[in-house]
Design a protein around this motif. Structure first.
Motif, PDB file in Angstrom:
ATOM      1  N   PHE A 188      18.282   2.991 -10.551  1.00  0.00           N
ATOM      2  CA  PHE A 188      17.976   4.176  -9.830  1.00  0.00           C
ATOM      3  C   PHE A 188      19.310   4.943  -9.427  1.00  0.00           C
ATOM      4  O   PHE A 188      19.295   6.145  -9.306  1.00  0.00           O
ATOM      5  CB  PHE A 188      17.299   3.608  -8.448  1.00  0.00           C
ATOM      6  CG  PHE A 188      15.875   2.786  -8.739  1.00  0.00           C
ATOM      7  CD1 PHE A 188      14.975   3.630  -9.204  1.00  0.00           C
ATOM      8  CD2 PHE A 188      15.896   1.602  -8.609  1.00  0.00           C
ATOM      9  CE1 PHE A 188      13.543   3.051  -9.251  1.00  0.00           C
ATOM     10  CE2 PHE A 188      14.669   0.794  -8.843  1.00  0.00           C
ATOM     11  CZ  PHE A 188      13.572   1.612  -9.234  1.00  0.00           C
ATOM     12  N   CYS A 189      20.492   4.198  -9.190  1.00  0.00           N
ATOM     13  CA  CYS A 189      21.512   4.654  -8.721  1.00  0.00           C
ATOM     14  C   CYS A 189      22.628   4.704  -9.906  1.00  0.00           C
ATOM     15  O   CYS A 189      23.619   5.752  -9.502  1.00  0.00           O
ATOM     16  CB  CYS A 189      22.094   3.720  -7.695  1.00  0.00           C
ATOM     17  SG  CYS A 189      20.962   3.281  -6.356  1.00  0.00           S
ATOM     18  N   CYS A 198      20.442   1.613  -3.279  1.00  0.00           N
ATOM     19  CA  CYS A 198      19.175   2.234  -2.753  1.00  0.00           C
ATOM     20  C   CYS A 198      18.175   0.932  -2.226  1.00  0.00           C
ATOM     21  O   CYS A 198      17.145   1.303  -2.004  1.00  0.00           O
ATOM     22  CB  CYS A 198      18.565   2.710  -4.189  1.00  0.00           C
ATOM     23  SG  CYS A 198      18.421   1.215  -5.404  1.00  0.00           S
ATOM     24  N   ARG A 199      18.844  -0.131  -2.112  1.00  0.00           N
ATOM     25  CA  ARG A 199      17.906  -1.352  -1.388  1.00  0.00           C
ATOM     26  C   ARG A 199      16.664  -1.457  -2.198  1.00  0.00           C
ATOM     27  O   ARG A 199      15.822  -2.099  -1.949  1.00  0.00           O
ATOM     28  CB  ARG A 199      17.359  -0.790  -0.009  1.00  0.00           C
ATOM     29  CG  ARG A 199      18.632  -0.945   0.986  1.00  0.00           C
ATOM     30  CD  ARG A 199      18.170  -0.498   2.338  1.00  0.00           C
ATOM     31  NE  ARG A 199      18.714   0.803   2.208  1.00  0.00           N
ATOM     32  CZ  ARG A 199      18.087   1.729   3.159  1.00  0.00           C
ATOM     33  NH1 ARG A 199      17.130   1.478   3.796  1.00  0.00           N
ATOM     34  NH2 ARG A 199      18.664   2.700   3.301  1.00  0.00           N
ATOM     35  N   ALA A 200      16.906  -1.775  -3.575  1.00  0.00           N
ATOM     36  CA  ALA A 200      15.804  -1.860  -4.627  1.00  0.00           C
ATOM     37  C   ALA A 200      16.070  -3.394  -4.987  1.00  0.00           C
ATOM     38  O   ALA A 200      17.252  -3.676  -5.249  1.00  0.00           O
ATOM     39  CB  ALA A 200      15.727  -0.979  -5.635  1.00  0.00           C
ATOM     40  N   GLY A 225       6.999  -4.441  -8.364  1.00  0.00           N
ATOM     41  CA  GLY A 225       6.457  -3.585  -7.171  1.00  0.00           C
ATOM     42  C   GLY A 225       7.384  -2.560  -6.746  1.00  0.00           C
ATOM     43  O   GLY A 225       7.268  -1.693  -6.057  1.00  0.00           O
ATOM     44  N   VAL A 226       8.812  -2.570  -7.244  1.00  0.00           N
ATOM     45  CA  VAL A 226       9.599  -1.361  -6.944  1.00  0.00           C
ATOM     46  C   VAL A 226       9.434  -0.208  -7.604  1.00  0.00           C
ATOM     47  O   VAL A 226       9.140  -0.060  -8.836  1.00  0.00           O
ATOM     48  CB  VAL A 226      11.025  -2.226  -7.224  1.00  0.00           C
ATOM     49  CG1 VAL A 226      12.283  -0.817  -6.851  1.00  0.00           C
ATOM     50  CG2 VAL A 226      11.496  -3.217  -6.361  1.00  0.00           C
ATOM     51  N   GLY A 227       9.383   0.816  -7.036  1.00  0.00           N
ATOM     52  CA  GLY A 227       8.856   1.964  -7.652  1.00  0.00           C
ATOM     53  C   GLY A 227       7.461   2.267  -7.678  1.00  0.00           C
ATOM     54  O   GLY A 227       7.055   2.873  -8.671  1.00  0.00           O
ATOM     55  N   ALA A 228       6.767   1.445  -6.927  1.00  0.00           N
ATOM     56  CA  ALA A 228       5.247   1.281  -7.130  1.00  0.00           C
ATOM     57  C   ALA A 228       4.409   2.379  -6.819  1.00  0.00           C
ATOM     58  O   ALA A 228       3.532   2.656  -7.059  1.00  0.00           O
ATOM     59  CB  ALA A 228       4.717   0.053  -6.233  1.00  0.00           C
ATOM     60  N   ALA A 229       5.063   3.588  -5.897  1.00  0.00           N
ATOM     61  CA  ALA A 229       4.537   4.618  -5.501  1.00  0.00           C
ATOM     62  C   ALA A 229       4.191   5.728  -6.741  1.00  0.00           C
ATOM     63  O   ALA A 229       3.580   6.545  -6.737  1.00  0.00           O
ATOM     64  CB  ALA A 229       5.457   5.156  -4.498  1.00  0.00           C
ATOM     65  N   LYS A 230       5.097   5.423  -8.056  1.00  0.00           N
ATOM     66  CA  LYS A 230       4.809   6.301  -9.166  1.00  0.00           C
ATOM     67  C   LYS A 230       3.808   5.838  -9.775  1.00  0.00           C
ATOM     68  O   LYS A 230       3.128   6.366 -10.835  1.00  0.00           O
ATOM     69  CB  LYS A 230       6.140   6.081  -9.975  1.00  0.00           C
ATOM     70  CG  LYS A 230       7.364   6.553  -9.221  1.00  0.00           C
ATOM     71  CD  LYS A 230       7.557   7.915  -9.335  1.00  0.00           C
ATOM     72  CE  LYS A 230       9.073   8.430  -8.978  1.00  0.00           C
ATOM     73  NZ  LYS A 230       9.529   7.587  -7.790  1.00  0.00           N
ATOM     74  N   VAL A 231       3.334   4.379  -9.810  1.00  0.00           N
ATOM     75  CA  VAL A 231       2.157   3.787 -10.456  1.00  0.00           C
ATOM     76  C   VAL A 231       0.579   4.496  -9.962  1.00  0.00           C
ATOM     77  O   VAL A 231       0.629   4.770  -8.859  1.00  0.00           O
ATOM     78  CB  VAL A 231       2.075   2.223 -10.334  1.00  0.00           C
ATOM     79  CG1 VAL A 231       0.899   1.807 -11.202  1.00  0.00           C
ATOM     80  CG2 VAL A 231       3.220   1.775 -10.812  1.00  0.00           C
ATOM     81  N   GLY A 232       0.073   4.596 -10.758  1.00  0.00           N
ATOM     82  CA  GLY A 232      -1.670   5.234 -10.317  1.00  0.00           C
ATOM     83  C   GLY A 232      -2.144   4.404  -9.240  1.00  0.00           C
ATOM     84  O   GLY A 232      -1.858   3.063  -9.104  1.00  0.00           O
ATOM     85  N   ALA A 233      -2.860   5.045  -8.478  1.00  0.00           N
ATOM     86  CA  ALA A 233      -3.220   4.384  -7.117  1.00  0.00           C
ATOM     87  C   ALA A 233      -4.235   3.365  -7.765  1.00  0.00           C
ATOM     88  O   ALA A 233      -5.113   3.559  -8.628  1.00  0.00           O
ATOM     89  CB  ALA A 233      -4.013   5.280  -6.364  1.00  0.00           C
TER      90      ALA A 233
END
Ligand SMILES: [Zn+2]
Lengths: 209, 91
Positions: free
Chosen positions: B7-8, B60-62, B83-91
């Motif tokens: 990420f960084c 980034c605290r990942a 689980g990190v970056g899970a917001a990008k995964v489809g719901a």
């Protein structure tokens, strides 16, 4: 029951002394400006909801939400990347406070009000990069850290959000530092120590740069 | 030592915290005491390629999963932990 009068004060209220500091026989090489009284909201996407968050951000701010280390300037706010699936909204004058943003992002994100939890320090001047190079391992050369570049990093073991804002009218780069309120004094003294040899000009402002 | 956070970007070791072996998998509910003991306490002392969890707490605290060679400290891969970056995964 005792009556309390709550007055919000900058975490740098005591440490910051406006005026000159350090070397006096030179044109100040570093200028430090603390910005006071801002709103800062952390927005973090819920699982699988980044696309919804990005679309809600576009509607609310008119710009794309940052999903890489960048600070994106909208007409009345800065959206600062702070980690995967999350960013900070920095604004002034009550335009983007917690309550309306909670409404705007109720479907896609979790929010946290950080308005009085951070101090904001702007670093500028001809020796700004030279001074920051003593404290930070981030490469701030203009070719790799242009306007809008951002980093979540540590300075003197203290977590900071660092990003490059718009240049000053005289063309000098501006590096913004957001630091936890309780660490602000410590970081402030570290910066003063690093900057003293170049001559420092210290001020505080009510306006975002 | 430096670690390239996905990420960084490349960062100094001081921004990271070491958690430990990324291989142990939590036993299912009802697993035997031996399996749980193994999961909680027993670790291999590997000379060579290991898989480890690291935390980018100074950035980034990942949480990250890193393949590292304990003999050379060479890092061959860095990826977000589950689980990190899970917001990008489809719901
Ligand atoms: Zn990172």
């Amino acid at each position: 029951m005792a009556e309390f009068s709550w007055v919000s004060r900058s975490p740098l209220q005591h440490a910051l002394v406006a005026g000159a500091y350090g070397a006096r026989d030179v044109e100040p090489g570093v200028s430090l400006t603390e910005v006071r009284n801002f709103e800062l909201i952390q927005i973090m996407a819920r699982r699988g909801r980044w696309a919804d968050l990005a679309s809600a951000a576009k509607t609310r701010f008119g710009v794309a939400a940052p999903d890489v280390p960048k600070a994106i300037q909208s007409p009345d706010a800065a959206l600062i990347w702070s980690g995967p699936d999350q960013f900070l909204v920095l604004s002034k004058g009550g335009k983007h406070t917690f309550a309306p943003l909670s409404q705007a992002f109720s479907q896609s994100a979790s929010l946290s009000d950080q308005s009085h939890a951070r101090a904001l320090i702007g670093v500028s001047g001809a020796k700004a990069r030279t001074m920051l190079a003593k404290l930070s391992s981030i490469d701030l050369h203009p070719t790799v850290f242009p306007i809008g570049a951002a980093a979540a990093t540590s300075i003197d073991h203290t977590s900071v959000n660092l990003w490059r804002g718009n240049d000053r009218p005289d063309g000098q780069a501006v590096f913004n530092l957001l630091v936890f309120a309780t660490f602000a004094e410590s970081l402030w003294h570290t910066i003063l120590d690093a900057a003293a040899e170049y001559g420092v000009s210290i001020a505080y402002a009510e306006e975002l740069a | 030592m430096r670690i390239v956070c996905p990420f960084c970007g490349e960062r100094e070791l001081g921004e990271f915290t070491y958690l430990g072996d990324a291989k142990p998998v939590r036993p299912a509910a009802g697993a035997s005491e031996d399996e749980v003991f193994d999961y909680v306490y027993l670790r291999d002392n590997v000379a060579g390629e290991t898989s480890e969890h690291w935390y980018h707490g100074g950035g980034c605290r990942a949480w990250l999963k890193i393949a590292r060679n304990t003999l050379t400290h060479e890092i061959s891969s860095v990826e977000p932990a589950a689980g990190v970056g899970a917001a990008k995964v489809g719901a």
